[in-house]
Design a protein around this motif. Structure first.
Motif, mmCIF file in Angstrom:
data_model
loop_
_atom_site.group_PDB
_atom_site.id
_atom_site.type_symbol
_atom_site.label_atom_id
_atom_site.label_comp_id
_atom_site.label_asym_id
_atom_site.label_seq_id
_atom_site.Cartn_x
_atom_site.Cartn_y
_atom_site.Cartn_z
ATOM 1 N N THR A 393 1.032 -1.118 0.023
ATOM 2 C CA THR A 393 -0.097 -0.014 -0.039
ATOM 3 C C THR A 393 0.786 1.203 -0.071
ATOM 4 O O THR A 393 0.870 2.133 -0.798
ATOM 5 N N GLU A 397 1.760 4.134 -2.779
ATOM 6 C CA GLU A 397 1.531 5.602 -2.696
ATOM 7 C C GLU A 397 2.903 6.326 -2.911
ATOM 8 O O GLU A 397 2.715 7.313 -3.710
ATOM 9 N N ARG A 403 -2.381 -0.170 -7.231
ATOM 10 C CA ARG A 403 -2.020 -1.281 -6.840
ATOM 11 C C ARG A 403 -1.932 -2.274 -7.858
ATOM 12 O O ARG A 403 -0.557 -3.242 -7.885
ATOM 13 N N GLU A 423 -1.861 -7.942 3.593
ATOM 14 C CA GLU A 423 -1.920 -7.702 2.211
ATOM 15 C C GLU A 423 -2.845 -8.610 1.285
ATOM 16 O O GLU A 423 -2.690 -9.920 1.724
#
Length: 426
Positions: A393, A397, A403, A423
């Motif tokens: 994640t 970013e 993703r 995850e």
């Protein structure tokens, strides 16, 4: 003896032809497909090409068309095929091939055809290079489309931001097939109505407005008033603002007329990925015009130039052409390498005073552009994964990737991803 390029996907035929031609004293280079042929043709400028028609990646007829439309058919080409037909032979000669060999190729037929082809006066048949020679990068597709769109509605078009080779490529792109071409810089006598009539339906080209003398400025004025009447397109290039020409005594009405429809050439600094292709093409054109000795760029040199050029600020097309010419004239070897680049371009530093190419990244400059980019991206994502403890994640970013796209990218680069309990892989 001549340098001959043999292009055939069958290794047995390549080796046989190589042995026969080498025994005759020729220097022979071998390509197994069109991709290899493009590279060898660009780097070594062969005096003759024996080109197979049926190949797995790009067929010989398509490659011949590509060379012809891109101004690269500067050497005689003999087509070869085991499945040849009269129609294929006719099409090949129409495009620009000088002869045709059917397989299996008899020894005496091969030697006679090669001897005849090498005596062929191909210089007069060289088609002028156009933007097609710069490949199919978006920058050049867009430029070609804008040129044709503007030229369809005007008889006078000015190119801003570059002169010389790039301007001529643009003008040649707009020239109608088999139509007259008049370079105004080569006119040393007053323009006449008769000369305009001979140029009717064609193109008048001004490679650099600033280079026109008083007589040529008068010729330009004479032509501007009559080009529409004779269906002539006038294309003029300038790297200087028209106001600077006005300060030098140019007729303001002429400058106003020239400035009615203009097109700015692409900013090189914004198209770094296309730079290696541009560099190689411009160097090849200079070699073929005998402006410089036979030279070609190494992959490392092209990668280094791409990075260094992005740091040259306002440097544009004219500066790039001057750099290529200087590199070709001052390089001691046929291959222009990194050392030649570093000798002409000073070391560029970042705002923090750190060299643009740190020692730890030097190996990237030894690789082709695509491999160097993949290697950098691999290091980049491995660094982020370590820094974020494998948290996808946060890696998404920081990298700015969605993703799903991130997972695909890592898989493509072969970067191992550690699975965390929180995850869930898409």
């Amino acid at each position: 003896m001549a340098e001959i390029l043999v292009v055939d996907d069958e290794i047995g035929i390549r080796e046989l032809l190589s042995e026969i031609l080498a025994d005759e004293g020729h220097s022979v280079r071998l390509a197994e497909n069109a991709t290899a042929a493009r590279k060898l043709r660009s780097e070594h400028n062969p005096e003759l090409v024996l080109l197979d028609i049926w190949m797995p990646d790009t067929d010989g007829i398509s490659l011949l068309k590509e060379w012809a439309s891109g101004g690269q058919l500067t050497m005689p080409v003999v087509m070869m095929s085991g499945h040849g037909t009269i129609d294929t032979a006719v099409e090949a000669t129409r495009i620009g091939a000088v002869d045709f060999l059917e397989k299996p190729i008899a020894l005496q037929k091969l030697l006679a055809t090669v001897k005849k082809a090498l005596k062929h006066d191909h210089i007069g048949q060289r088609p002028p290079a156009t933007l097609e020679a710069l490949g199919h990068a978006p920058m050049f597709r867009d430029l070609k489309k804008r040129l044709e769109q503007a030229a369809a509605k005007t008889s006078t078009l000015m190119l801003k931001g570059g002169t010389g080779t790039i301007a001529e490529l643009c003008a040649r792109t707009l020239q109608r097939p088999q139509s007259p071409w008049l370079d105004l810089l080569e006119c040393t006598t007053p323009m006449t109505q008769e000369l305009l009539q001979k140029t009717a339906g064609g193109l008048i080209y001004v490679s650099d407005l600033a280079a026109l003398g008083k007589l040529q400025q008068m010729n330009l004025t004479f032509a501007l008033e009559r080009v529409a009447r004779h269906n002539i397109l006038l294309v003029a290039a300038s790297s200087q603002p028209l106001t600077s020409l006005g300060a030098r005594g140019w007729d303001t009405q002429v400058l106003a007329r020239l400035g009615e429809v203009w097109l700015a050439l692409p900013n090189l600094a914004q198209h770094g990925d296309d730079l290696p292709e541009v560099l190689s093409l411009f160097l090849r054109l200079m070699v073929e015009r005998q402006e410089v000795p036979l030279r070609h760029f190494s992959s490392a040199a092209l990668n280094l130039l791409r990075v260094r050029w992005a740091s040259c600020g306002e440097a544009g097309w004219n500066e790039l052409q001057a750099l290529i010419r200087n590199l070709a004239l001052t390089a001691l070897d046929e291959e222009i390498g990194e050392a030649d680049i570093l000798r002409l371009l000073p070391e560029v530093e970042s705002q923090d005073g750190v060299p643009l190419a740190p020692e730890g990244l030097r190996e990237l400059f030894e690789q082709p552009l695509r491999d160097a980019r993949d290697a950098f991206e691999r290091h980049y994502f491995e660094h982020l994964l370590r820094a974020e403890g494998g948290n996808m994640t946060r890696v998404a970013e920081r990298s700015g990737l969605e993703r799903t796209h991130l997972y695909r990218k890592l898989k493509q680069l072969g970067v191992a991803v550690g699975r965390r309990s929180e995850e869930v892989q898409p």
